[in-house]
Motif scaffolding. Structure first.
Motif, PDB file in Angstrom:
ATOM      1  N   CYS A  85     -49.276  -9.303  40.071  1.00  0.00           N
ATOM      2  CA  CYS A  85     -48.611  -8.802  40.712  1.00  0.00           C
ATOM      3  C   CYS A  85     -49.054  -8.418  41.934  1.00  0.00           C
ATOM      4  O   CYS A  85     -48.466  -7.429  42.892  1.00  0.00           O
ATOM      5  CB  CYS A  85     -48.955  -6.716  39.975  1.00  0.00           C
ATOM      6  N   HIS A  86     -49.977  -8.209  42.214  1.00  0.00           N
ATOM      7  CA  HIS A  86     -50.419  -8.165  43.745  1.00  0.00           C
ATOM      8  C   HIS A  86     -50.975  -9.124  44.679  1.00  0.00           C
ATOM      9  O   HIS A  86     -50.843  -8.373  46.040  1.00  0.00           O
ATOM     10  CB  HIS A  86     -52.127  -6.965  43.335  1.00  0.00           C
ATOM     11  N   GLY A  87     -50.715 -10.226  44.476  1.00  0.00           N
ATOM     12  CA  GLY A  87     -51.084 -10.757  45.145  1.00  0.00           C
ATOM     13  C   GLY A  87     -52.634 -11.462  45.173  1.00  0.00           C
ATOM     14  O   GLY A  87     -53.407 -11.074  44.379  1.00  0.00           O
ATOM     15  N   GLU A  88     -53.305 -12.544  46.012  1.00  0.00           N
ATOM     16  CA  GLU A  88     -54.225 -12.858  46.229  1.00  0.00           C
ATOM     17  C   GLU A  88     -54.993 -11.624  46.605  1.00  0.00           C
ATOM     18  O   GLU A  88     -56.170 -11.466  46.132  1.00  0.00           O
ATOM     19  CB  GLU A  88     -54.401 -13.453  47.032  1.00  0.00           C
ATOM     20  N   GLY A  89     -54.680 -11.420  46.956  1.00  0.00           N
ATOM     21  CA  GLY A  89     -55.348  -9.559  47.222  1.00  0.00           C
ATOM     22  C   GLY A  89     -56.661 -10.098  49.022  1.00  0.00           C
ATOM     23  O   GLY A  89     -57.690  -9.213  48.615  1.00  0.00           O
ATOM     24  N   LYS A  90     -56.736 -11.227  49.482  1.00  0.00           N
ATOM     25  CA  LYS A  90     -58.174 -11.976  49.337  1.00  0.00           C
ATOM     26  C   LYS A  90     -58.121 -10.938  51.160  1.00  0.00           C
ATOM     27  O   LYS A  90     -59.607 -10.639  51.400  1.00  0.00           O
ATOM     28  CB  LYS A  90     -58.000 -13.268  50.010  1.00  0.00           C
ATOM     29  N   ALA A  91     -57.037 -10.439  51.865  1.00  0.00           N
ATOM     30  CA  ALA A  91     -57.063 -10.160  52.921  1.00  0.00           C
ATOM     31  C   ALA A  91     -57.444  -8.401  52.928  1.00  0.00           C
ATOM     32  O   ALA A  91     -58.739  -7.725  53.408  1.00  0.00           O
ATOM     33  CB  ALA A  91     -55.352  -9.819  53.392  1.00  0.00           C
ATOM     34  N   HIS A  92     -56.585  -8.053  51.754  1.00  0.00           N
ATOM     35  CA  HIS A  92     -57.449  -6.514  51.267  1.00  0.00           C
ATOM     36  C   HIS A  92     -59.090  -6.724  50.751  1.00  0.00           C
ATOM     37  O   HIS A  92     -59.581  -6.062  51.266  1.00  0.00           O
ATOM     38  CB  HIS A  92     -56.981  -6.291  50.152  1.00  0.00           C
ATOM     39  N   MET A  93     -59.575  -7.454  50.606  1.00  0.00           N
ATOM     40  CA  MET A  93     -61.350  -7.459  50.197  1.00  0.00           C
ATOM     41  C   MET A  93     -61.696  -7.208  51.169  1.00  0.00           C
ATOM     42  O   MET A  93     -62.522  -6.963  51.712  1.00  0.00           O
ATOM     43  CB  MET A  93     -60.931  -8.512  48.719  1.00  0.00           C
ATOM     44  N   THR A  94     -61.464  -8.435  51.692  1.00  0.00           N
ATOM     45  CA  THR A  94     -62.173  -9.014  53.555  1.00  0.00           C
ATOM     46  C   THR A  94     -62.121  -7.782  53.914  1.00  0.00           C
ATOM     47  O   THR A  94     -63.173  -6.962  55.298  1.00  0.00           O
ATOM     48  CB  THR A  94     -61.180  -9.627  54.123  1.00  0.00           C
ATOM     49  N   ALA A  95     -60.615  -6.484  54.193  1.00  0.00           N
ATOM     50  CA  ALA A  95     -60.640  -6.215  54.718  1.00  0.00           C
ATOM     51  C   ALA A  95     -61.325  -4.321  54.811  1.00  0.00           C
ATOM     52  O   ALA A  95     -62.034  -3.594  55.371  1.00  0.00           O
ATOM     53  CB  ALA A  95     -58.995  -4.719  54.823  1.00  0.00           C
ATOM     54  N   CYS A  96     -61.695  -4.147  52.833  1.00  0.00           N
ATOM     55  CA  CYS A  96     -62.445  -3.831  52.397  1.00  0.00           C
ATOM     56  C   CYS A  96     -63.731  -4.121  52.437  1.00  0.00           C
ATOM     57  O   CYS A  96     -65.010  -2.374  52.960  1.00  0.00           O
ATOM     58  CB  CYS A  96     -62.540  -3.408  50.965  1.00  0.00           C
ATOM     59  N   LYS A  97     -64.339  -4.842  53.113  1.00  0.00           N
ATOM     60  CA  LYS A  97     -65.488  -5.337  52.670  1.00  0.00           C
ATOM     61  C   LYS A  97     -65.963  -5.156  54.081  1.00  0.00           C
ATOM     62  O   LYS A  97     -67.671  -4.443  54.634  1.00  0.00           O
ATOM     63  CB  LYS A  97     -66.266  -6.896  52.989  1.00  0.00           C
ATOM     64  N   THR A  98     -65.320  -4.933  55.308  1.00  0.00           N
ATOM     65  CA  THR A  98     -65.491  -4.705  57.030  1.00  0.00           C
ATOM     66  C   THR A  98     -65.652  -3.787  57.120  1.00  0.00           C
ATOM     67  O   THR A  98     -66.617  -3.548  57.900  1.00  0.00           O
ATOM     68  CB  THR A  98     -64.422  -5.335  57.573  1.00  0.00           C
ATOM     69  N   ALA A  99     -64.766  -3.121  56.677  1.00  0.00           N
ATOM     70  CA  ALA A  99     -64.838  -1.010  56.978  1.00  0.00           C
ATOM     71  C   ALA A  99     -66.114  -0.583  56.285  1.00  0.00           C
ATOM     72  O   ALA A  99     -66.493   0.063  56.931  1.00  0.00           O
ATOM     73  CB  ALA A  99     -63.629  -1.145  55.859  1.00  0.00           C
TER      74      ALA A  99
END
Length: 210
Positions: A85-99
């Protein structure tokens, strides 16, 4: 030695020798060193695959941050992976880890969700729940047009229409009429309190002291 009767044979032998040398030269340059270590396989193939950067995420990856009850899946969707439903979410996880790495103590953590939130819930739901001949009867499935007539949603053409009644993470938990009434009651403004009449002053007892 190189008579006219055998010359063609020596030419053929030389050509075959050149082909053989070429073959073994190309093979030595292209075949990995670990080929044949465990039979007709590359011995290092598993390690090479393991070392590659992983592109897809698992529910375990999502659970590192979303482990609260709000993000738990109901039994009806316990086998559905987040990426469906949400897609691979890799960009989201990378952004969260960076933040998270750059955030200071007490700062609110804000992550990029632009590529994570589905914009067409209806199509996602119907991908698995549109009635089809090949699907098992026990699998929940609907004829969308008939279902819309039965449920009479506020906006049947909305891409988020399913969420009027179903929770995306636990679709089996439908909004009941009681919950809808509770929502309506909460939305009403509080009625102004009606002042009660003041109690009457006590009447002096007859024959009392003057």
């Amino acid at each position: 030695m190189f008579s006219r009767d055998t010359l063609h044979l020596w030419i053929l032998a030389g050509a075959l020798a050149l082909v053989g040398v070429g073959f073994f030269t190309v093979r030595s340059l292209t075949v990995p060193p670990s080929f044949g270590q465990f039979g007709h396989y590359r011995g290092a193939a598993l390690q090479i695959a393991t070392d590659k950067e992983r592109k897809l995420t698992t529910r375990g990856d999502c659970g590192e941050c979303h482990a609260t009850l709000k993000h738990e899946m109901g039994k009806s969707h316990e086998r559905v992976h987040c990426i469906e439903c949400h897609g691979e979410g890799k960009a989201h996880m990378t952004a969260c880890k960076t933040a998270k790495a750059s955030a200071k103590a007490g700062d609110a953590l804000t992550c990029d969700k632009s590529n994570l939130m589905p914009t067409n819930i209806k199509d996602i739901c119907l991908h698995c729940h549109q009635e089809m001949v090949g699907r098992a009867k026990k699998h929940p499935q609907i004829v969308f047009t008939e279902h819309m007539k039965d449920m009479d949603p506020k906006d049947p053409k909305s891409p988020l229409v399913c969420m009027e009644c179903h929770s995306p993470h636990n679709p089996a938990e439908e909004l009941s009429d009681d919950k809808e009434e509770d929502k309506d009651e909460e939305a009403k403004p509080a009625e102004a309190a009606t002042p009660t009449a003041a109690p009457a002053a006590p009447t002096p007892a007859a024959g009392g002291a003057q």
